[in-house]
Design a protein around this motif. Structure first.
Motif, short mmCIF file in Angstrom:
data_model
loop_
_atom_site.label_atom_id
_atom_site.label_comp_id
_atom_site.label_asym_id
_atom_site.label_seq_id
_atom_site.Cartn_x
_atom_site.Cartn_y
_atom_site.Cartn_z
N GLY A 1 -10.76 2.56 8.25
CA GLY A 1 -10.63 1.59 7.15
C GLY A 1 -10.92 2.25 5.81
N TRP A 2 -11.75 1.59 4.99
CA TRP A 2 -12.07 2.11 3.65
C TRP A 2 -13.17 3.18 3.69
CZ3 TRP A 2 -8.19 0.66 0.97
CH2 TRP A 2 -7.67 -0.64 1.02
N ASP B 1 0.09 3.13 7.23
CA ASP B 1 -0.08 4.22 6.25
C ASP B 1 1.13 5.14 6.28
OD1 ASP B 1 -2.56 3.26 5.59
OD2 ASP B 1 -3.63 5.11 6.05
N TYR C 1 -3.41 -7.27 8.77
CA TYR C 1 -2.58 -6.07 8.92
C TYR C 1 -1.63 -6.18 10.11
CZ TYR C 1 -4.78 -3.53 5.13
OH TYR C 1 -5.18 -3.12 3.88
N GLN D 1 -10.00 9.76 0.95
CA GLN D 1 -8.95 9.74 1.97
C GLN D 1 -7.64 10.13 1.28
OE1 GLN D 1 -7.91 5.83 3.45
NE2 GLN D 1 -7.42 6.63 5.48
N TRP E 1 -12.33 5.23 -2.12
CA TRP E 1 -12.25 3.76 -2.12
C TRP E 1 -13.59 3.12 -2.49
CZ3 TRP E 1 -7.35 3.01 -2.18
CH2 TRP E 1 -6.47 3.66 -1.32
N GLU F 1 0.81 -1.22 0.00
CA GLU F 1 0.00 0.00 0.00
C GLU F 1 0.84 1.27 0.00
OE1 GLU F 1 -4.13 -1.51 2.11
OE2 GLU F 1 -2.70 -0.41 3.32
N ARG F 2 0.23 2.32 -0.55
CA ARG F 2 0.74 3.69 -0.46
C ARG F 2 2.20 3.84 -0.90
NH1 ARG F 2 -2.92 7.02 1.97
NH2 ARG F 2 -4.79 5.90 2.60
N GLU G 1 -4.16 8.63 10.28
CA GLU G 1 -3.74 7.77 9.17
C GLU G 1 -3.54 8.63 7.93
OE1 GLU G 1 -6.66 4.75 8.42
OE2 GLU G 1 -5.26 3.21 9.09
C1 GAL Z 1 -7.26 2.60 5.43
C2 GAL Z 1 -5.86 2.88 4.93
C3 GAL Z 1 -5.70 2.16 3.62
C4 GAL Z 1 -5.91 0.69 3.88
C5 GAL Z 1 -7.28 0.47 4.53
C6 GAL Z 1 -7.52 -0.99 4.89
O1 GAL Z 1 -7.52 3.27 6.60
O2 GAL Z 1 -5.66 4.25 4.79
O3 GAL Z 1 -4.43 2.43 3.08
O4 GAL Z 1 -4.91 0.23 4.74
O5 GAL Z 1 -7.39 1.24 5.70
O6 GAL Z 1 -8.71 -1.13 5.60
#
Ligand code: GAL
Length: 371
Positions: free
Chosen positions: A281-282, A212, A134, A318, A339, A108-109, A261
């Motif tokens: 999360g998403w 993140d 995670y 986000q 997302w 990610e990222r 985050e």
């Molecule tokens: C978000 C985060 C994303 C991903 C996601 C998973 O908060 O910014 O990069 O990790 O959670 O639920």
């Protein structure tokens, strides 16, 4: 006459097809097609500007999963609007299940920075090991001689093993509170213990959790890794080594216990502004902002930079990165992801120009805008 017209049409059609349609506007939330006519697949991304070209790196997402089945994608553009697909610059490993980046892990990222001393491009990203959700909370790194790769995977780890943050007090070092002797049911006490570094002490030997993230290169060319640590409770800002390929061991905790985050950062007129999100999360939430005169603090919270309709959900997105537009004095783009976890590949890009009011960043929705 007819023949001339026919000849003209025959000449123009192939020209138009080969060059594609030139877009002029950024349209947040719509499909954003690359040079092949395919929606850009570069989520949680970041941009590198180099020699007149912008390179956009991001997570490849599939129809059904956000897990990494392909790797990190790269696109290039001179105008930040029309993007050419450059390919997968770091692929998942398909023939070795014990590799950190085996197919099905979580990448990610991704963020890429160029190191002038080594002339290498260094890619950092958040890595979760396959099948562990995670839990691993690692940062990973890969290196390339070219911005379009291929990047060679180097390692993943939890940063700053064995070193306390620079702003950790002697009392915090000696504090004996642990998860075992601080019941979570006593929420106030637990929160205070977290603010006082309970997780920093817990993770000292093995390194600090790293989820993140972004990477920021300051005017003096020092690079910093800014990441959600301590079970996503506290952000860390950690200096990288001279070659940008490891952590120097100098780092601070900021906004302790504030649950930030999706860190993004810009520097303007000597001030650093962080725009982050809450941890849901998403599901989108309200962005937050903080300001400091120096990266290692002190950071002062400024509240939500978004105004207007949907400000409380960062316009249903986000943040992921802030990119300064070259040659424009004050144009910074806030890049965010809208997302779509049920169809991850369909996630949309919300890019908005940052306005400054009373010297503070402000984000307003735009249906369409031009650079
Ligand atoms: C978000 C985060 C994303 C991903 C996601 C998973 O908060 O910014 O990069 O990790 O959670 O639920």
């Amino acid at each position: 006459m007819k023949l001339i017209r026919l000849l003209a049409v025959l000449c123009i059609i192939p020209l138009a097809c080969s060059t594609g349609r030139i877009a002029t506007a950024i349209v947040p939330g719509e499909l954003w097609k690359d040079n092949r006519g395919i929606h850009i697949n570069a989520h949680g991304g970041g941009i590198l500007y180099r020699n007149g070209m912008y390179y956009w790196y991001g997570e490849h997402k599939d129809e059904l999963t956000s897990n990494a089945n392909v790797g990190i994608n790269c696109y290039s553009s001179r105008d930040l609007v029309n993007w050419k697909f450059e390919g997968v610059v770091l692929s998942v490993v398909t023939d070795n299940d014990s590799s950190d980046i085996t197919k099905g892990c979580i990448m990610e990222r991704p963020k890429v920075v160029y190191n002038e001393k080594t002339q290498k491009y260094v890619l950092w990203f958040h890595l979760e090991l396959k099948g562990q959700g995670y839990k691993a909370a690692r940062v990973a790194m890969a290196v390339s001689d070219n911005p379009t790769g291929t990047f060679e995977y180097v390692r993943s780890y939890r940063p700053n093993a064995g070193v306390y943050p620079l702003n950790f007090t002697p009392e915090q070092k000696n504090d004996t509170l642990t998860q075992a002797n601080t019941p979570k049911s006593d929420r106030q006490r637990f929160r205070a213990a977290v603010e006082n570094g309970l997780y920093v002490r817990r993770d000292l030997a093995g390194g600090q959790m790293s989820r993140d993230m972004t990477i920021f290169v300051d005017d003096d060319k020092r690079a910093y890794h800014i990441f959600a640590s301590e079970e996503n409770q506290t952000l860390h800002i950690a200096e990288l080594s001279d070659d940008y390929q490891s952590h120097s061991g100098r780092y601070v905790r900021i906004l302790a216990g504030k649950h930030n985050e999706a860190p993004t950062i810009l520097k303007r007129n000597g001030k650093y502004f962080l725009i982050t999100s809450d941890c849901t999360g998403w599901t989108p939430n309200a962005a937050r902002m903080a300001v400091a005169d120096s990266l290692f603090g002190t950071w002062t919270e400024l509240g939500n930079p978004c105004v207007g309709e949907n400000a409380h959900t960062t316009f249903l997105s986000q943040g992921t990165y802030i990119q300064k537009v070259e040659g424009k004095k004050d144009l910074y783009i806030f890049m965010a992801d809208r997302w779509t976890p049920k169809i991850p590949i369909d996630a949309r890009y919300i890019w908005l120009p940052i306005e400054f009011e009373n010297e503070k960043p402000v984000l307003r929705w735009r249906t369409k805008w031009t650079i």
